[in-house]
Design a protein around this motif. Structure first.
Motif, PDB file in Angstrom:
ATOM      1  N   THR A 115     -18.597  -5.301  -7.372  1.00 42.95           N
ATOM      2  CA  THR A 115     -18.013  -6.759  -7.622  1.00 42.95           C
ATOM      3  C   THR A 115     -17.978  -6.902  -9.077  1.00 42.95           C
ATOM      4  N   LEU A 116     -16.935  -7.043  -9.515  1.00 44.19           N
ATOM      5  CA  LEU A 116     -16.517  -7.426 -10.966  1.00 44.19           C
ATOM      6  C   LEU A 116     -16.472  -8.807 -11.212  1.00 44.19           C
ATOM      7  N   ASP A 117     -17.470  -9.470 -12.113  1.00 47.16           N
ATOM      8  CA  ASP A 117     -17.595 -10.771 -12.478  1.00 47.16           C
ATOM      9  C   ASP A 117     -16.685 -11.190 -13.380  1.00 47.16           C
ATOM     10  N   GLY A 118     -15.932 -12.310 -13.502  1.00 46.64           N
ATOM     11  CA  GLY A 118     -14.943 -12.526 -14.565  1.00 46.64           C
ATOM     12  C   GLY A 118     -15.629 -13.460 -15.998  1.00 46.64           C
ATOM     13  N   THR A 119     -16.862 -13.504 -15.935  1.00 47.83           N
ATOM     14  CA  THR A 119     -17.576 -14.222 -16.911  1.00 47.83           C
ATOM     15  C   THR A 119     -17.705 -13.362 -18.396  1.00 47.83           C
ATOM     16  N   VAL A 120     -17.128 -13.522 -19.291  1.00 47.79           N
ATOM     17  CA  VAL A 120     -17.245 -12.644 -20.327  1.00 47.79           C
ATOM     18  C   VAL A 120     -17.995 -12.929 -21.494  1.00 47.79           C
ATOM     19  N   THR A 170     -12.992  -0.071 -17.746  1.00 48.74           N
ATOM     20  CA  THR A 170     -14.198   0.815 -17.863  1.00 48.74           C
ATOM     21  C   THR A 170     -15.661   0.072 -17.275  1.00 48.74           C
ATOM     22  N   LEU A 171     -16.239   0.720 -16.665  1.00 51.89           N
ATOM     23  CA  LEU A 171     -17.334   0.406 -16.200  1.00 51.89           C
ATOM     24  C   LEU A 171     -18.421   1.027 -16.971  1.00 51.89           C
ATOM     25  N   MET A 172     -19.494   0.379 -17.401  1.00 54.41           N
ATOM     26  CA  MET A 172     -20.547   0.822 -18.352  1.00 54.41           C
ATOM     27  C   MET A 172     -21.948   0.321 -17.918  1.00 54.41           C
ATOM     28  N   SER A 173     -22.728   1.395 -18.277  1.00 50.64           N
ATOM     29  CA  SER A 173     -24.236   0.902 -18.125  1.00 50.64           C
ATOM     30  C   SER A 173     -24.751   0.458 -19.269  1.00 50.64           C
ATOM     31  N   HIS A 174     -26.026   0.243 -19.427  1.00 52.25           N
ATOM     32  CA  HIS A 174     -26.546  -0.243 -20.817  1.00 52.25           C
ATOM     33  C   HIS A 174     -27.218   0.840 -21.565  1.00 52.25           C
ATOM     34  N   HIS A 225     -17.792  -8.136 -22.952  1.00 53.36           N
ATOM     35  CA  HIS A 225     -18.063  -7.371 -21.629  1.00 53.36           C
ATOM     36  C   HIS A 225     -18.392  -8.495 -20.489  1.00 53.36           C
ATOM     37  N   ALA A 226     -18.332  -8.047 -19.309  1.00 50.98           N
ATOM     38  CA  ALA A 226     -18.523  -9.007 -18.118  1.00 50.98           C
ATOM     39  C   ALA A 226     -19.585  -8.412 -17.131  1.00 50.98           C
ATOM     40  N   PRO A 227     -20.400  -8.712 -16.431  1.00 47.13           N
ATOM     41  CA  PRO A 227     -21.286  -8.094 -15.592  1.00 47.13           C
ATOM     42  C   PRO A 227     -20.465  -7.688 -14.380  1.00 47.13           C
ATOM     43  N   LEU A 228     -21.178  -6.590 -13.742  1.00 46.15           N
ATOM     44  CA  LEU A 228     -20.657  -6.121 -12.378  1.00 46.15           C
ATOM     45  C   LEU A 228     -21.938  -5.911 -11.555  1.00 46.15           C
ATOM     46  N   SER A 229     -21.722  -5.762 -10.247  1.00 50.84           N
ATOM     47  CA  SER A 229     -22.769  -5.426  -9.537  1.00 50.84           C
ATOM     48  C   SER A 229     -22.225  -4.446  -8.404  1.00 50.84           C
ATOM     49  N   LEU A 230     -23.403  -3.772  -7.612  1.00 50.69           N
ATOM     50  CA  LEU A 230     -22.997  -2.504  -6.939  1.00 50.69           C
ATOM     51  C   LEU A 230     -23.741  -2.817  -5.613  1.00 50.69           C
ATOM     52  N   SER A 231     -22.965  -2.361  -4.511  1.00 53.74           N
ATOM     53  CA  SER A 231     -23.524  -2.419  -3.298  1.00 53.74           C
ATOM     54  C   SER A 231     -24.822  -1.694  -3.239  1.00 53.74           C
ATOM     55  N   ARG A 232     -25.718  -1.906  -2.082  1.00 51.19           N
ATOM     56  CA  ARG A 232     -26.851  -1.296  -2.030  1.00 51.19           C
ATOM     57  C   ARG A 232     -26.738   0.182  -1.177  1.00 51.19           C
TER      58      ARG A 232
END
Length: 230
Positions: free
Chosen positions: A156-161, A195-199, A166-173
């Protein structure tokens, strides 16, 4: 797969600057490398238009075609008569009176774009796409899957930059272990690349397909992977 293309390396840009300063013709290989059909589109996601930069000569530079496609979305560009290099690695569009209509500046590792408040980008694009993706247009839930249809994860891509672009994303369990292990947390876009990234440095890069979904960039290596919108 489509990635933005920066076609002039630093050495080529220096050669261009020298050639233009002396009134010499541009090297044929450099001219051929830059020629092609591009999407000219606002960075904010509004519709753009396609024009073809040709290798034939025209008053003030080189010929182009497709201006009529700009009449509605970008009427100023519909007045384009020719294109040329600007001597600094960038590119200009000029009208029949040799007035510069738009100046696209070279950005290392990024598409050429104008320095307007809302920049115009000059970029290679899928044929059926007439605008750049934005955080808002891509926000939502996507399925990460193999070409055969094996689902690995919902993203799930959040559109809040944020201030870093960058914007946050979340992965399903229920993500596959190899995806969950990447600890992907944020995402960004540049041109038609996602691009999807970690911290902590992990990332996955994708290129937009003509249908608006994404395939893993060929530079990533490994097994093919897609992001398909729910």
């Amino acid at each position: 797969m489509i990635r933005f293309v920066v076609r002039l390396a630093a050495a080529a840009a220096a050669l261009l600057a020298c050639g233009l300063a002396r009134g010499q013709e541009i090297d044929a290989d450099i001219l051929k490398a830059q020629a092609g059909t591009y999407l000219f589109a606002p960075q904010d996601g509004r519709a753009g238009c396609r024009m073809t930069l040709e290798t034939g000569t025209a008053i003030g530079g080189y010929s182009l075609s497709g201006q009529e496609s700009c009449t509605k979305p970008l009427p100023a560009l519909a007045e384009s008569y020719a294109w040329n290099f600007d001597g600094n690695g960038g590119l200009i569009l000029i009208d029949a009176m040799r007035k510069v209509i738009a100046r696209f500046v070279e950005n290392e590792g990024s598409p050429m774009k104008t320095e307007d408040e809302i920049p115009l980008l000059l970029i290679s694009a899928p044929e059926s796409v007439d605008r750049l993706p934005t955080f808002r247009s891509l926000a939502g839930t996507w399925t990460m899957q193999r070409p055969g249809g094996e689902n690995l994860c919902s993203v799930t891509l959040d559109g809040t930059v944020d201030t870093d672009g960058h914007a946050p994303l979340s992965l399903s369990r229920d993500c596959a272990a190899n995806v969950a292990g990447l600890k992907l947390a944020v995402w960004n876009i540049e041109g038609f690349g996602l691009t999807l990234m970690s911290h902590d440095g992990s990332s996955l890069s994708f290129d937009m397909r003509p249908d608006g979904n994404f395939d893993k960039s060929s530079e990533e290596g490994g097994k093919p992977l897609s992001l398909v919108r729910h």
